[in-house]
Design an enzyme around this catalytic site. Structure first.
Site, mmCIF file in Angstrom:
data_model
loop_
_atom_site.group_PDB
_atom_site.id
_atom_site.type_symbol
_atom_site.label_atom_id
_atom_site.label_comp_id
_atom_site.label_asym_id
_atom_site.label_seq_id
_atom_site.Cartn_x
_atom_site.Cartn_y
_atom_site.Cartn_z
ATOM 1 N N GLU A 82 0.816 -1.225 0.000
ATOM 2 C CA GLU A 82 0.000 0.000 0.000
ATOM 3 C C GLU A 82 0.848 1.274 0.000
ATOM 4 O OE1 GLU A 82 -2.829 0.276 3.219
ATOM 5 O OE2 GLU A 82 -3.896 1.926 2.248
ATOM 6 N N LYS A 269 -7.104 -0.657 11.561
ATOM 7 C CA LYS A 269 -6.498 -1.077 10.290
ATOM 8 C C LYS A 269 -5.309 -0.156 9.988
ATOM 9 C CE LYS A 269 -5.971 -1.009 5.615
ATOM 10 N NZ LYS A 269 -5.161 -0.060 4.850
ATOM 11 N N ASP A 285 4.794 -14.404 11.856
ATOM 12 C CA ASP A 285 3.449 -14.854 11.505
ATOM 13 C C ASP A 285 2.479 -13.700 11.713
ATOM 14 O OD1 ASP A 285 0.908 -15.996 11.526
ATOM 15 O OD2 ASP A 285 1.599 -17.865 12.436
ATOM 16 N N HIS A 383 -2.172 10.629 0.600
ATOM 17 C CA HIS A 383 -2.224 9.221 0.204
ATOM 18 C C HIS A 383 -2.418 9.078 -1.300
ATOM 19 C CE1 HIS A 383 -3.161 4.979 0.196
ATOM 20 N NE2 HIS A 383 -4.339 5.232 -0.358
HETATM 21 C C1 HMG Z 1 2.173 11.201 2.787
HETATM 22 C C2 HMG Z 1 2.576 12.223 3.843
HETATM 23 C C3 HMG Z 1 3.658 11.633 4.719
HETATM 24 C C4 HMG Z 1 3.131 13.457 3.140
HETATM 25 O O1 HMG Z 1 3.305 14.480 4.102
HETATM 26 P P1 HMG Z 1 4.132 15.821 3.792
HETATM 27 O O2 HMG Z 1 3.677 16.883 4.701
HETATM 28 O O3 HMG Z 1 4.062 16.081 2.322
HETATM 29 O O4 HMG Z 1 5.587 15.371 4.192
HETATM 30 P P2 HMG Z 1 6.921 16.282 4.215
HETATM 31 O O5 HMG Z 1 7.239 16.694 2.807
HETATM 32 O O6 HMG Z 1 6.802 17.347 5.266
HETATM 33 O O7 HMG Z 1 8.022 15.238 4.696
HETATM 34 C C5 HMG Z 1 8.160 14.856 6.052
HETATM 35 C C6 HMG Z 1 8.812 13.500 6.121
HETATM 36 O O8 HMG Z 1 7.864 12.511 5.662
HETATM 37 C C7 HMG Z 1 8.544 11.513 4.903
HETATM 38 N N1 HMG Z 1 8.046 11.555 3.520
HETATM 39 C C8 HMG Z 1 7.296 12.515 2.937
HETATM 40 N N2 HMG Z 1 7.000 12.183 1.664
HETATM 41 C C9 HMG Z 1 7.575 11.000 1.429
HETATM 42 C C10 HMG Z 1 7.625 10.126 0.309
HETATM 43 N N3 HMG Z 1 7.025 10.420 -0.841
HETATM 44 N N4 HMG Z 1 8.302 8.988 0.425
HETATM 45 C C11 HMG Z 1 8.920 8.647 1.589
HETATM 46 N N5 HMG Z 1 8.918 9.442 2.681
HETATM 47 C C12 HMG Z 1 8.244 10.585 2.607
HETATM 48 C C13 HMG Z 1 10.026 11.834 4.954
HETATM 49 O O9 HMG Z 1 10.640 11.146 6.024
HETATM 50 C C14 HMG Z 1 10.023 13.324 5.205
HETATM 51 O O10 HMG Z 1 11.177 13.721 5.924
HETATM 52 P P3 HMG Z 1 12.525 14.140 5.122
HETATM 53 O O11 HMG Z 1 13.056 12.902 4.503
HETATM 54 O O12 HMG Z 1 12.122 15.153 4.103
HETATM 55 O O13 HMG Z 1 13.380 14.682 6.208
HETATM 56 C C15 HMG Z 1 1.356 12.660 4.726
HETATM 57 O O14 HMG Z 1 0.391 13.253 3.894
HETATM 58 C C16 HMG Z 1 0.700 11.517 5.476
HETATM 59 O O15 HMG Z 1 1.236 11.007 6.452
HETATM 60 N N6 HMG Z 1 -0.508 11.122 5.067
HETATM 61 C C17 HMG Z 1 -1.212 9.991 5.676
HETATM 62 C C18 HMG Z 1 -0.988 8.762 4.852
HETATM 63 C C19 HMG Z 1 -1.566 7.498 5.451
HETATM 64 O O16 HMG Z 1 -2.004 7.442 6.582
HETATM 65 N N7 HMG Z 1 -1.557 6.428 4.663
HETATM 66 C C20 HMG Z 1 -2.104 5.169 5.063
HETATM 67 C C21 HMG Z 1 -3.022 4.651 3.983
HETATM 68 S S1 HMG Z 1 -4.684 5.134 4.285
HETATM 69 C C22 HMG Z 1 -5.268 3.812 5.239
HETATM 70 O O17 HMG Z 1 -5.179 2.706 4.797
HETATM 71 C C23 HMG Z 1 -5.606 3.937 6.704
HETATM 72 C C24 HMG Z 1 -6.676 4.874 7.219
HETATM 73 C C25 HMG Z 1 -6.367 6.276 6.828
HETATM 74 O O18 HMG Z 1 -7.948 4.568 6.722
HETATM 75 C C26 HMG Z 1 -6.643 4.707 8.722
HETATM 76 C C27 HMG Z 1 -7.643 5.553 9.471
HETATM 77 O O19 HMG Z 1 -8.717 5.883 8.931
HETATM 78 O O20 HMG Z 1 -7.351 5.872 10.661
HETATM 79 N N1 NDP Z 2 -1.724 -20.722 15.940
HETATM 80 C C1 NDP Z 2 -0.515 -20.346 15.520
HETATM 81 O O1 NDP Z 2 -0.172 -19.172 15.573
HETATM 82 C C2 NDP Z 2 0.439 -21.376 14.980
HETATM 83 C C3 NDP Z 2 1.614 -20.944 14.412
HETATM 84 N N2 NDP Z 2 2.556 -21.850 13.957
HETATM 85 C C4 NDP Z 2 3.826 -21.431 13.367
HETATM 86 O O2 NDP Z 2 4.854 -21.709 14.341
HETATM 87 C C5 NDP Z 2 6.041 -20.974 14.026
HETATM 88 C C6 NDP Z 2 6.621 -20.390 15.304
HETATM 89 O O3 NDP Z 2 6.844 -21.432 16.223
HETATM 90 P P1 NDP Z 2 8.179 -21.460 17.095
HETATM 91 O O4 NDP Z 2 7.952 -22.467 18.150
HETATM 92 O O5 NDP Z 2 8.555 -20.088 17.520
HETATM 93 O O6 NDP Z 2 9.275 -21.901 16.042
HETATM 94 P P2 NDP Z 2 10.242 -23.173 15.996
HETATM 95 O O7 NDP Z 2 9.487 -24.444 15.926
HETATM 96 O O8 NDP Z 2 11.201 -22.899 14.901
HETATM 97 O O9 NDP Z 2 10.950 -23.153 17.416
HETATM 98 C C7 NDP Z 2 11.864 -22.167 17.755
HETATM 99 C C8 NDP Z 2 13.236 -22.809 17.885
HETATM 100 O O10 NDP Z 2 14.193 -21.775 18.053
HETATM 101 C C9 NDP Z 2 15.272 -22.305 18.771
HETATM 102 N N3 NDP Z 2 15.889 -21.202 19.521
HETATM 103 C C10 NDP Z 2 17.143 -20.723 19.287
HETATM 104 N N4 NDP Z 2 17.410 -19.662 20.085
HETATM 105 C C11 NDP Z 2 16.305 -19.457 20.840
HETATM 106 C C12 NDP Z 2 15.968 -18.485 21.821
HETATM 107 N N5 NDP Z 2 16.823 -17.517 22.192
HETATM 108 N N6 NDP Z 2 14.738 -18.532 22.364
HETATM 109 C C13 NDP Z 2 13.845 -19.476 21.996
HETATM 110 N N7 NDP Z 2 14.107 -20.424 21.080
HETATM 111 C C14 NDP Z 2 15.330 -20.428 20.488
HETATM 112 C C15 NDP Z 2 14.705 -23.423 19.618
HETATM 113 O O11 NDP Z 2 15.463 -24.576 19.299
HETATM 114 P P3 NDP Z 2 16.318 -25.395 20.378
HETATM 115 O O12 NDP Z 2 15.759 -25.077 21.726
HETATM 116 O O13 NDP Z 2 16.152 -26.804 20.016
HETATM 117 O O14 NDP Z 2 17.684 -24.876 20.194
HETATM 118 C C16 NDP Z 2 13.310 -23.673 19.119
HETATM 119 O O15 NDP Z 2 13.128 -25.007 18.735
HETATM 120 C C17 NDP Z 2 5.615 -19.904 13.058
HETATM 121 O O16 NDP Z 2 6.098 -20.284 11.778
HETATM 122 C C18 NDP Z 2 4.078 -19.972 13.078
HETATM 123 O O17 NDP Z 2 3.550 -19.574 11.829
HETATM 124 C C19 NDP Z 2 2.375 -23.201 14.117
HETATM 125 C C20 NDP Z 2 1.229 -23.667 14.670
HETATM 126 C C21 NDP Z 2 0.136 -22.818 15.089
#
Ligand code: HMG
Ligand code: NDP
Length: 429
Positions: A82, A269, A285, A383
Site C-alpha cells: 500500500e 487497520k 506470523d 495518500h
Molecule cells: C504522505 C505524507 C507523509 C506526506 O506528508 P508531507 O507533509 O508532504 O511530508 P513532508 O514533505 O513534510 O516530509 C516529512 C517526512 O515525511 C517523509 N516523507 C514525505 N514524503 C515522502 C515520500 N514520498 N516517500 C517517503 N517518505 C516521505 C520523509 O521522512 C520526510 O522527511 P525528510 O526525509 O524530508 O526529512 C502525509 O500526507 C501523510 O502522512 N498522510 C497519511 C498517509 C496514510 O495514513 N496512509 C495510510 C493509507 S490510508 C489507510 O489505509 C488507513 C486509514 C487512513 O484509513 C486509517 C484511518 O482511517 O485511521
Molecule cells: N496458531 C498459531 O499461531 C500457529 C503458528 N505456527 C507457526 O509456528 C512458528 C513459530 O513457532 P516457534 O515455536 O517459535 O518456532 P520453531 O518451531 O522454529 O521453534 C523455535 C526454535 O528456536 C530455537 N531457539 C534458538 N534460540 C532461541 C531463543 N533464544 N529462544 C527461543 N528459542 C530459540 C529453539 O530450538 P532449540 O531449543 O532446540 O535450540 C526452538 O526449537 C511460526 O512459523 C508460526 O507460523 C504453528 C502452529 C500454530
C-alpha cells in the site's frame, strides 16, 4: 554512530538507496547479492517453505526512517503493497524524534498453551485435582522442552477454568487449562504445542476426562508491548492548522474510535498498516499478530481503539499503545527467507522483546500519521498523490510514463484508473 535520519531518501533512485543501505550496515557479499537480486527468495527455498509451490510473490520492501525509540535509532524494514504507509510512518517518526522519541516497555515473553478437557464426571473436582498437580504438570511440560528451560524460559504457571457451567448454556461443559510458557526469543507456537501435547495423557488421568485440543492461544495477554510518545503542539502544526487544532482533532478522532466499533476497525487497520509490514519483513506470523491485536482491542467487552490519545497538563499530545506481540527473532520462518535475515540486520534488535517494542512504536506512529491527515486536509491529499503511481501502472503505464501520468492525475485532481487509461492511450499515440 548509527542513524535513521536520511533526509530526502525518497528522492533517490532505488540503486542509490541500496548503495546507501550497504554503507549503513555490514552486509556479507551473499546478503548484498540477495538485496540486489531479482530473485530474493529462490524458488527452491520457497519450495521447502510451503506446499504446491509454483513461484514466489514479491512485495515492495521500503525503509521506515527517523525512528528514535528509547534513545536508540532504528531503521524499519517494511514489506507492504500500500502506498503512503512508509512515507507516513517516517513522517511521524520525524515529528516524534523532535519531541524526544518513543518510550517503550515490554512484559516477559509469556505465551499461553491451552488444553481442552471434556466429559469429566465432576468438573469442580477435576479442576481441584489439576491445581493440586500444578507443579508436577509444569515440570512435565518443561521436561518436554529442556532446551527452552536451559535458555531461561519454559512453563512458569498454570491456571484452570470451567467453561459453560451455567445449566442453560447451549454448549457442553469443559475444563480449560492455561499453561503459561516463557518462549524466550521464539514466537513459540511449535514449542508450546509440543509442551501441551505432552501433558495430555497425564491431564486425562488426573481429570478422568477426554482431552481434545492442545494448542497455543493467539491471544497472549501476558506477552505485551507498550509504546508512548509526548508531542508539543508546535510540532504538530501544519499548513492551515495550528498545532492545537491538530492535537484536538487527533483526540477527537481517537474518541470516535473508542466509542464506535465501525470507526475503531478502520482506526486499527491504520495501526496494522504499520505493524504488519515489519512483522512480514522479519518473517514472523502476521496472522497471529493480527488476531491477538484485535482480541486485545475487544478485551473490555466491546471492540475499541488499540491506541489512546490525550492531552497532558502542558497541552502536549500524548499517544499510547499496548498490544500482545507474539513475534520471535528466532524460529519459524524468521531466518529462512533471505530478505528476513537482512531485515534483522537492518533493524539491529537483540531480542524478541526489543522487536515487539519497535513494532508497537511503528503502529503508534502510523496511527498518528493517518489521524493527523484525517483531522486536517483529509487522507486523499497525501495518500492519493502517492497512490497515483499505482493507478498509472494499473492503467498500463510503463517506464517513464508512470511518473508523467501520475503527476498529471494529481494536477488534474482526478486520480482514477479510467482517467489514467485515457492518458496512457493519449501518450502512446
Ligand atoms: C504522505 C505524507 C507523509 C506526506 O506528508 P508531507 O507533509 O508532504 O511530508 P513532508 O514533505 O513534510 O516530509 C516529512 C517526512 O515525511 C517523509 N516523507 C514525505 N514524503 C515522502 C515520500 N514520498 N516517500 C517517503 N517518505 C516521505 C520523509 O521522512 C520526510 O522527511 P525528510 O526525509 O524530508 O526529512 C502525509 O500526507 C501523510 O502522512 N498522510 C497519511 C498517509 C496514510 O495514513 N496512509 C495510510 C493509507 S490510508 C489507510 O489505509 C488507513 C486509514 C487512513 O484509513 C486509517 C484511518 O482511517 O485511521
Ligand atoms: N496458531 C498459531 O499461531 C500457529 C503458528 N505456527 C507457526 O509456528 C512458528 C513459530 O513457532 P516457534 O515455536 O517459535 O518456532 P520453531 O518451531 O522454529 O521453534 C523455535 C526454535 O528456536 C530455537 N531457539 C534458538 N534460540 C532461541 C531463543 N533464544 N529462544 C527461543 N528459542 C530459540 C529453539 O530450538 P532449540 O531449543 O532446540 O535450540 C526452538 O526449537 C511460526 O512459523 C508460526 O507460523 C504453528 C502452529 C500454530
Amino acid at each position: 554512530m548509527k542513524t535513521s535520519r536520511f533526509p530526502g531518501f525518497y528522492n533517490m533512485t532505488v540503486e542509490e538507496r541500496r548503495q546507501l543501505l550497504t554503507t549503513m550496515d555490514t552486509f556479507t557479499d551473499e546478503e548484498k547479492g540477495y538485496l540486489f537480486s531479482n530473485e530474493p527468495l529462490p524458488t527452491d527455498t520457497a519450495d521447502k517453505m510451503i506446499e504446491n509451490v509454483v513461484g514466489t510473490f514479491p512485495l515492495p520492501l521500503g525503509l521506515g526512517l527517523n525512528f528514535l525509540i528509547n534513545g536508540n535509532e532504528y531503521v524499519i524494514p517494511m514489506a507492504i503493497e500500500e502506498p503512503s504507509v512508509v512515507a507516513s510512518a517516517s513522517y511521524i517518526a520525524k515529528t516524534v524524534r523532535n519531541a524526544g522519541g518513543f518510550t517503550t516497555e515490554a512484559t516477559d515473553r509469556v505465551m499461553i498453551g491451552q488444553i481442552q478437557v471434556v466429559g469429566c464426571p465432576d468438573f469442580k473436582a477435576a479442576k481441584e485435582a489439576v491445581l493440586k498437580e500444578k507443579d508436577a504438570l509444569i515440570a512435565d511440560a518443561n521436561a518436554a522442552y529442556p532446551s527452552l528451560v536451559a535458555r531461561g524460559g519454559g512453563a512458569e504457571d498454570l491456571e484452570v477454568r470451567v467453561l459453560n457451567e451455567e445449566s442453560d448454556s447451549k454448549y457442553g461443559q469443559m475444563l480449560i487449562l492455561h499453561v503459561y510458557i516463557n518462549t524466550c526469543d521464539a514466537m513459540g507456537a511449535n514449542i508450546i504445542n509440543t509442551m501441551v501435547e505432552s501433558l495430555a495423557p497425564t491431564v486425562e488421568t488426573i481429570t478422568e476426562g477426554k482431552v481434545y485440543l492442545r494448542i497455543l492461544s493467539n491471544y497472549p495477554d501476558r506477552c505485551l508491548a507498550r509504546a508512548r510518545c509526548v508531542i508539543p503542539p508546535e510540532l504538530l502544526q501544519t499548513d492551515g492548522y495550528t498545532g492545537e487544532e491538530v492535537r484536538d482533532g487527533v483526540i477527537h478522532a481517537y474518541e470516535f474510535a473508542a466509542s464506535d466499533p465501525y470507526r475503531a476497525v478502520t482506526h486499527n487497520k491504520g495501526i496494522m498498516n504499520g505493524i504488519d509490514p515489519i512483522v512480514i519483513a522479519t518473517g514472523n506470523d502476521w496472522r497471529a499478530v493480527e488476531a491477538g491485536a484485535h482480541a486485545h482491542a475487544a478485551r473490555f467487552g466491546k471492540y475499541s481503539s488499540m491506541t489512546e490519545w490525550s492531552k497532558d497538563e502542558g497541552g502536549n499530545l500524548v499517544g499510547e499503545i499496548e498490544l500482545p506481540m507474539s513475534v520471535g527473532t528466532v524460529g519459524g520462518s524468521t531466518h529462512v527467507h533471505p530478505i528476513s535475515k537482512l531485515a534483522y540486520k537492518i533493524l539491529d534488535v537483540d531480542s524478541a522483546q526489543e522487536l515487539a517494542q519497535v513494532i508497537v512504536s511503528v503502529g503508534l506512529a502510523q496511527n498518528l500519521g493517518a489521524l493527523k491527515a484525517l483531522a486536517t486536509d483529509g487522507i486523499q491529499k497525501g495518500h492519493m498523490a502517492l497512490h497515483s503511481r499505482s493507478v498509472a501502472i494499473a492503467a498500463g503505464a510503463t517506464g517513464e510514463m508512470i511518473d508523467i501520468i501520475a503527476e498529471r492525475l494529481v494536477d488534474e485532481k482526478e486520480i482514477r484508473v479510467g482517467k489514467a487509461k485515457e492518458m496512457v492511450e493519449e501518450y502512446i499515440k
